[in-house]
Write an enzyme that holds these catalytic residues in place. Structure first.
Site, PDB file in Angstrom:
ATOM      1  N   LYS A 162      37.186  42.455  35.657  1.00 37.13           N
ATOM      2  CA  LYS A 162      38.606  42.784  35.959  1.00 37.13           C
ATOM      3  C   LYS A 162      38.995  43.685  34.927  1.00 37.13           C
ATOM      4  O   LYS A 162      39.031  43.308  33.564  1.00 37.13           O
ATOM      5  CB  LYS A 162      39.492  41.851  36.398  1.00 37.13           C
ATOM      6  N   ASP A 191      35.956  46.356  37.890  1.00 35.54           N
ATOM      7  CA  ASP A 191      37.276  46.549  38.978  1.00 35.54           C
ATOM      8  C   ASP A 191      38.651  46.613  38.386  1.00 35.54           C
ATOM      9  O   ASP A 191      39.200  45.878  37.775  1.00 35.54           O
ATOM     10  CB  ASP A 191      37.232  45.331  39.989  1.00 35.54           C
ATOM     11  N   GLU A 219      35.363  50.083  40.464  1.00 35.33           N
ATOM     12  CA  GLU A 219      36.084  50.020  41.660  1.00 35.33           C
ATOM     13  C   GLU A 219      37.564  50.372  41.377  1.00 35.33           C
ATOM     14  O   GLU A 219      38.332  49.820  40.363  1.00 35.33           O
ATOM     15  CB  GLU A 219      36.214  48.416  42.202  1.00 35.33           C
ATOM     16  N   ASP A 244      38.162  50.863  47.132  1.00 34.82           N
ATOM     17  CA  ASP A 244      38.166  49.352  47.686  1.00 34.82           C
ATOM     18  C   ASP A 244      39.835  49.535  48.421  1.00 34.82           C
ATOM     19  O   ASP A 244      39.912  49.754  49.550  1.00 34.82           O
ATOM     20  CB  ASP A 244      38.414  48.513  46.498  1.00 34.82           C
ATOM     21  N   LYS A 268      36.330  45.291  52.939  1.00 36.46           N
ATOM     22  CA  LYS A 268      36.829  43.680  53.112  1.00 36.46           C
ATOM     23  C   LYS A 268      37.503  43.323  54.550  1.00 36.46           C
ATOM     24  O   LYS A 268      38.149  44.335  55.091  1.00 36.46           O
ATOM     25  CB  LYS A 268      37.901  43.349  51.937  1.00 36.46           C
TER      26      LYS A 268
HETATM   27 MG    MG Z   1      38.447  45.392  44.277  1.00 39.87          MG
END
Ligand code: MG
Length: 368
Positions: A162, A191, A219, A244, A268
């Site tokens: 992250k 991400d 991402e 995303d 997702k």
């Molecule tokens: Mg993501």
């Protein structure tokens, strides 16, 4: 095979280690489980982890949407007329994608049971096992490198990091520490969870490219609704950019694809409102030559089981971000997918392969 009842119950499972992104810090996974019972006694399960900062859903809104809005419209409907059923589910309420996803999963579980096939086979059956990446929690560089080395020793070949939380120099130091520790054979994906402005993202990614950090993909560098900004970043960097939070629905995906705003899409179920819409997003992406990953929110093995069955079924889905259940202090879900190190395997049982008796104990609050 008509729907007789739809019930919900909340679950909560502590994480072994706090999970921190540019948007939030999570210490306990809170989720709503849904149980759809048909008139022949068959039962399907689904899950909705309310993720305020991404989908806008809360525990209260998910429960209300399912019990008061969706259930009255679906009870009495025959699951053998699935297009009609999914249309009713989609139109029952705007947004509320997590609530819809949970009900969609349960219906897919039932469809698998009706067909007497594991869901991944019913949907396409392209793979019978998949491999997940693992997320390295944000910390000081040395600790992240140590954690990363531990995951690699445990068999993981893809790590997710992250970024976009503090300043860019700190992000680069963290990634450099991990890269030096794990070597060149491990894939590192990042991400940013919307943490950068477009020009800032181009600068940050350019620095990472110059430093030879060999980043597999990044991402969502910019805000979800800034699709023009996303296109700008994709056009001005060499590293593949993945959408995303910018892609919830098939319509969102079409816009991103037509604009050439991303090289890859992360699907997702909590964003798409379930497998029905997720299949459409993937089909659109495939037509544009854009590969997909399937990821998740912080959710239990129930939601991940449905997502993994969908992900394994399609050739255009080549990346799998299913580490959330591995971050939980215990597994409360009876049956479903099995983790063998980094590999996810599917039960040969029909549908999602859950054990109803075990799930009923979870519903009663036992085993949680
Ligand atoms: Mg993501």
């Amino acid at each position: 095979m008509k729907i007789h009842s739809i019930d919900t119950f909340p679950v909560a499972v502590p994480l072994t280690k706090p999970f921190k992104t540019a948007l939030r810090t999570v210490t306990t996974a809170h989720s709503i489980f849904v149980k759809v019972t048909c008139d022949d006694g068959s039962v399907g399960y689904g899950e909705a982890p309310p993720t305020h900062v991404i989908t806008g859903d809360s525990t209260g809104s998910v429960t209300y949407a399912i019990q008061e809005v969706i259930a009255p419209q679906l009870i009495g409907q025959d699951i053998r007329h699935r297009e009609e059923l999914f249309l009713k589910l989609k139109k029952a309420i705007v947004r509320n994608t997590s609530a819809k996803a949970a009900v969609d999963m349960a219906i897919h579980d039932l469809l698998g049971q009706l067909a007497n096939m594991p869901l991944y086979q019913l949907l396409g059956g392209f793979r019978n096992e998949i491999e997940t990446d693992f997320t390295v929690s944000v910390n000081v560089p040395a600790e992240m490198a140590e954690d990363a080395a531990g995951y690699v020793a445990g068999g993981f070949t893809v790590l997710k990091v992250k970024v976009g939380i503090g300043d860019i120099a700190e992000d680069i130091e963290r990634i450099r520490a991990i890269r030096e520790r794990v070597g060149q054979n491990v894939k590192i994906r990042l991400d940013a969870n919307q943490g950068w402005k477009p020009k800032e993202a181009v600068q940050a990614i350019g620095k990472m490219e110059d430093a030879g950090l060999a980043i597999e993909l990044i991402e969502q560098p910019v805000l979800a609704d800034d699709v023009e900004g996303l296109r700008y970043v994709t056009a001005h960097t060499l590293t593949p950019i993945m959408a995303d939070e910018s892609v919830f629905s098939a319509k969102d995906a079409l816009r991103v694809l037509q604009m050439g705003a991303a090289d890859l899409i992360n699907i997702k179920l909590m964003k798409s409102g379930g497998i029905q819409e997720a299949m459409k997003i993937n089909a659109l992406a495939e037509a544009f030559g854009v590969g997909c990953m399937v990821g998740s929110m912080i959710e239990t093995k129930l939601g991940i089981t449905a997502a993994a069955h969908f992900a394994a079924s399609q050739p255009n889905i080549t990346r799998f971000d299913f580490d959330a259940p591995l971050m939980l202090s215990k597994d409360i879900v009876a049956g479903g997918i099995e983790y063998d190190g980094t590999v996810i395997r599917f039960a040969e049982a029909p549908g999602l392969g859950l054990y109803q008796e075990g799930m009923e104990l979870v519903e009663k609050g036992e085993g949680q």
